[in-house]
Motif scaffolding. Structure first.
Motif, PDB file in Angstrom:
ATOM      1  N   LYS A  31     -43.859  37.737 -12.323  1.00 19.26           N
ATOM      2  CA  LYS A  31     -45.083  38.244 -12.684  1.00 19.26           C
ATOM      3  C   LYS A  31     -45.533  39.449 -11.935  1.00 19.26           C
ATOM      4  N   ASP A  32     -46.648  40.275 -12.376  1.00 20.06           N
ATOM      5  CA  ASP A  32     -46.885  41.451 -11.311  1.00 20.06           C
ATOM      6  C   ASP A  32     -47.241  41.158 -10.128  1.00 20.06           C
ATOM      7  N   ASP A  33     -47.872  40.017  -9.855  1.00 20.72           N
ATOM      8  CA  ASP A  33     -48.281  39.840  -8.412  1.00 20.72           C
ATOM      9  C   ASP A  33     -47.469  38.931  -7.624  1.00 20.72           C
ATOM     10  N   GLN A  34     -46.294  38.389  -8.349  1.00 20.07           N
ATOM     11  CA  GLN A  34     -45.377  37.559  -7.519  1.00 20.07           C
ATOM     12  C   GLN A  34     -43.809  37.916  -7.187  1.00 20.07           C
ATOM     13  N   PHE A  35     -43.526  37.621  -5.989  1.00 19.35           N
ATOM     14  CA  PHE A  35     -42.147  38.004  -5.913  1.00 19.35           C
ATOM     15  C   PHE A  35     -41.462  36.657  -5.079  1.00 19.35           C
ATOM     16  N   ILE A  36     -40.309  36.543  -5.595  1.00 19.31           N
ATOM     17  CA  ILE A  36     -39.813  35.309  -5.089  1.00 19.31           C
ATOM     18  C   ILE A  36     -38.128  35.759  -4.535  1.00 19.31           C
ATOM     19  N   LEU A  37     -37.996  34.892  -3.299  1.00 17.16           N
ATOM     20  CA  LEU A  37     -36.555  35.127  -2.760  1.00 17.16           C
ATOM     21  C   LEU A  37     -36.016  33.943  -2.753  1.00 17.16           C
ATOM     22  N   SER A  38     -34.661  33.764  -3.190  1.00 17.57           N
ATOM     23  CA  SER A  38     -33.980  32.389  -3.347  1.00 17.57           C
ATOM     24  C   SER A  38     -32.603  32.655  -3.035  1.00 17.57           C
ATOM     25  N   THR A  39     -31.955  31.565  -2.873  1.00 20.39           N
ATOM     26  CA  THR A  39     -30.446  31.303  -2.936  1.00 20.39           C
ATOM     27  C   THR A  39     -30.209  29.809  -3.301  1.00 20.39           C
ATOM     28  N   GLU A  40     -29.083  29.664  -3.859  1.00 21.21           N
ATOM     29  CA  GLU A  40     -28.704  28.347  -4.135  1.00 21.21           C
ATOM     30  C   GLU A  40     -27.805  27.637  -3.052  1.00 21.21           C
ATOM     31  N   LYS A  41     -27.416  28.446  -1.801  1.00 19.44           N
ATOM     32  CA  LYS A  41     -26.732  27.842  -0.985  1.00 19.44           C
ATOM     33  C   LYS A  41     -27.046  28.729   0.524  1.00 19.44           C
ATOM     34  N   LEU A  42     -27.634  28.049   1.283  1.00 20.53           N
ATOM     35  CA  LEU A  42     -28.022  28.559   2.530  1.00 20.53           C
ATOM     36  C   LEU A  42     -26.841  28.685   3.575  1.00 20.53           C
ATOM     37  N   LEU A  43     -26.710  29.749   4.291  1.00 22.18           N
ATOM     38  CA  LEU A  43     -25.892  29.802   5.490  1.00 22.18           C
ATOM     39  C   LEU A  43     -26.766  29.715   6.721  1.00 22.18           C
ATOM     40  N   LEU A  44     -25.862  29.664   7.781  1.00 23.79           N
ATOM     41  CA  LEU A  44     -26.514  29.631   9.201  1.00 23.79           C
ATOM     42  C   LEU A  44     -27.228  31.025   9.249  1.00 23.79           C
ATOM     43  N   SER A  45     -26.504  32.204   8.894  1.00 23.09           N
ATOM     44  CA  SER A  45     -26.861  33.426   9.150  1.00 23.09           C
ATOM     45  C   SER A  45     -28.189  33.648   8.578  1.00 23.09           C
ATOM     46  N   HIS A  46     -28.601  32.921   7.612  1.00 28.97           N
ATOM     47  CA  HIS A  46     -29.878  33.029   6.813  1.00 28.97           C
ATOM     48  C   HIS A  46     -31.132  32.809   7.539  1.00 28.97           C
ATOM     49  N   SER A  47     -30.809  32.420   8.774  1.00 29.49           N
ATOM     50  CA  SER A  47     -31.835  31.854   9.797  1.00 29.49           C
ATOM     51  C   SER A  47     -32.789  33.047  10.151  1.00 29.49           C
ATOM     52  N   GLY A  48     -33.934  33.196  10.196  1.00 30.24           N
ATOM     53  CA  GLY A  48     -34.722  34.262  10.646  1.00 30.24           C
ATOM     54  C   GLY A  48     -36.168  34.305  10.126  1.00 30.24           C
ATOM     55  N   PHE A  49     -36.754  35.327  10.128  1.00 30.80           N
ATOM     56  CA  PHE A  49     -38.271  35.475   9.791  1.00 30.80           C
ATOM     57  C   PHE A  49     -38.224  36.390   8.414  1.00 30.80           C
ATOM     58  N   TYR A  50     -38.738  35.811   7.507  1.00 37.35           N
ATOM     59  CA  TYR A  50     -38.824  36.838   6.248  1.00 37.35           C
ATOM     60  C   TYR A  50     -40.327  37.214   5.766  1.00 37.35           C
ATOM     61  N   LEU A  51     -40.068  38.438   5.536  1.00 39.62           N
ATOM     62  CA  LEU A  51     -41.666  39.161   5.453  1.00 39.62           C
ATOM     63  C   LEU A  51     -41.650  39.819   3.841  1.00 39.62           C
ATOM     64  N   CYS A  52     -42.487  39.602   3.372  1.00 36.93           N
ATOM     65  CA  CYS A  52     -43.077  40.127   2.116  1.00 36.93           C
ATOM     66  C   CYS A  52     -44.004  41.285   2.332  1.00 36.93           C
ATOM     67  N   ALA A  53     -43.903  42.323   1.641  1.00 40.59           N
ATOM     68  CA  ALA A  53     -44.686  43.463   1.897  1.00 40.59           C
ATOM     69  C   ALA A  53     -45.012  44.132   0.495  1.00 40.59           C
ATOM     70  N   TRP A  54     -45.990  44.912   0.323  1.00 38.90           N
ATOM     71  CA  TRP A  54     -46.532  45.591  -0.890  1.00 38.90           C
ATOM     72  C   TRP A  54     -46.828  47.042  -0.466  1.00 38.90           C
ATOM     73  N   SER A  55     -46.727  48.028  -1.171  1.00 41.11           N
ATOM     74  CA  SER A  55     -47.340  49.293  -0.837  1.00 41.11           C
ATOM     75  C   SER A  55     -47.742  49.822  -2.342  1.00 41.11           C
ATOM     76  N   LEU A  56     -48.476  51.031  -2.343  1.00 39.19           N
ATOM     77  CA  LEU A  56     -49.204  51.392  -3.488  1.00 39.19           C
ATOM     78  C   LEU A  56     -47.910  51.993  -4.265  1.00 39.19           C
ATOM     79  N   THR A  57     -47.973  51.976  -5.572  1.00 31.94           N
ATOM     80  CA  THR A  57     -47.017  52.820  -6.446  1.00 31.94           C
ATOM     81  C   THR A  57     -46.915  54.156  -6.384  1.00 31.94           C
TER      82      THR A  57
END
Lengths: 115, 114
Positions: A70-96
């Protein structure tokens, strides 16, 4: 006023399990959207960006995928997590518009721990 | 190649003292430069940005930064720090391509001691 909401706030997941993180922006139509990853104590690495619904550009390959259903939605995904995926995930937006002086507006982030 | 270097990973200053956080960039074109701050367990917030004009730019909470083309630098300053300024500060370069091409420095962790 624009608001950005990320969910969940934190996740603890097992290696090999699936993952879905979400981000919703309210009060702004057609924003540019971004996913960043930050290792503990590290800098930010851009993962994906999207300028419109259904279009997502990958910046770094980390066995993750992103979608903008959707215009206002952003999804991050994976089917299989790795140890290296640990961390802090940040979503951000900016003007077009693509100006190099655009400000990024960040969500509060999701802390992911993969065990 | 474009890059941003923050040479000081950690800085400790006393409350009320002045502050300078260093940032050096490498980019052959006209840079767009930002300073963002990250408080513990939070996202990033913009402090200030520079893209033209007066090389000294004012930001929020008394922060300012000075752009120097000759030195390829964009140092952040504050005349008198408060304990609440303790955070991680990121210098960011935007090259051609807008926000899709942001380059973050490694960050400087600031600790303000009382």
């Amino acid at each position: 006023a624009q608001t950005i909401h990320q969910w969940p706030v934190a996740e603890i997941k097992a290696v090999g399990s699936p993952l879905s993180l979400g981000c919703t922006i309210k009060g702004k139509s057609s924003p540019n959207l971004y996913w960043y990853w930050q290792a503990t104590g590290g800098t930010l690495q851009q993962l994906f960006y999207s300028i419109t619904v259904g279009q997502v550009e990958s910046v770094v390959q980390l066995n993750l995928s992103a979608s903008r259903p959707k215009d206002d939605q952003f999804i991050l995904s994976t089917e299989k997590l790795l140890l290296s995926h640990s961390g802090f995930y940040l979503c951000a937006w900016s003007l077009t518009g693509g100006s190099s002086a655009e400000t990024l507006y960040f969500g509060s982030g999701t802390r992911l721990t993969v065990l | 190649a474009q890059s941003v270097t923050q040479p000081d990973a950690r800085v400790t200053v006393s409350e009320g003292a002045s502050l300078q956080l260093r940032c050096k960039y490498s980019y052959s074109g006209t840079p767009y430069l930002f300073w963002y701050v990250q408080y513990p367990r939070q996202g990033l917030q913009l402090l200030l940005k520079y893209y033209s004009g007066d090389p000294v730019v004012q930001g929020v909470n008394g922060f300012e930064a000075e752009f120097s083309k000759s030195n390829s630098s964009f140092h952040l300053r504050k005349a008198s720090v408060h304990w609440s300024d303790s955070a991680v500060y990121f210098c960011v370069l935007s090259a051609q391509g807008g926000s899709a091409k942001l380059i973050f420095g490694e960050g400087t962790k600031l600790t303000v001691s009382s």
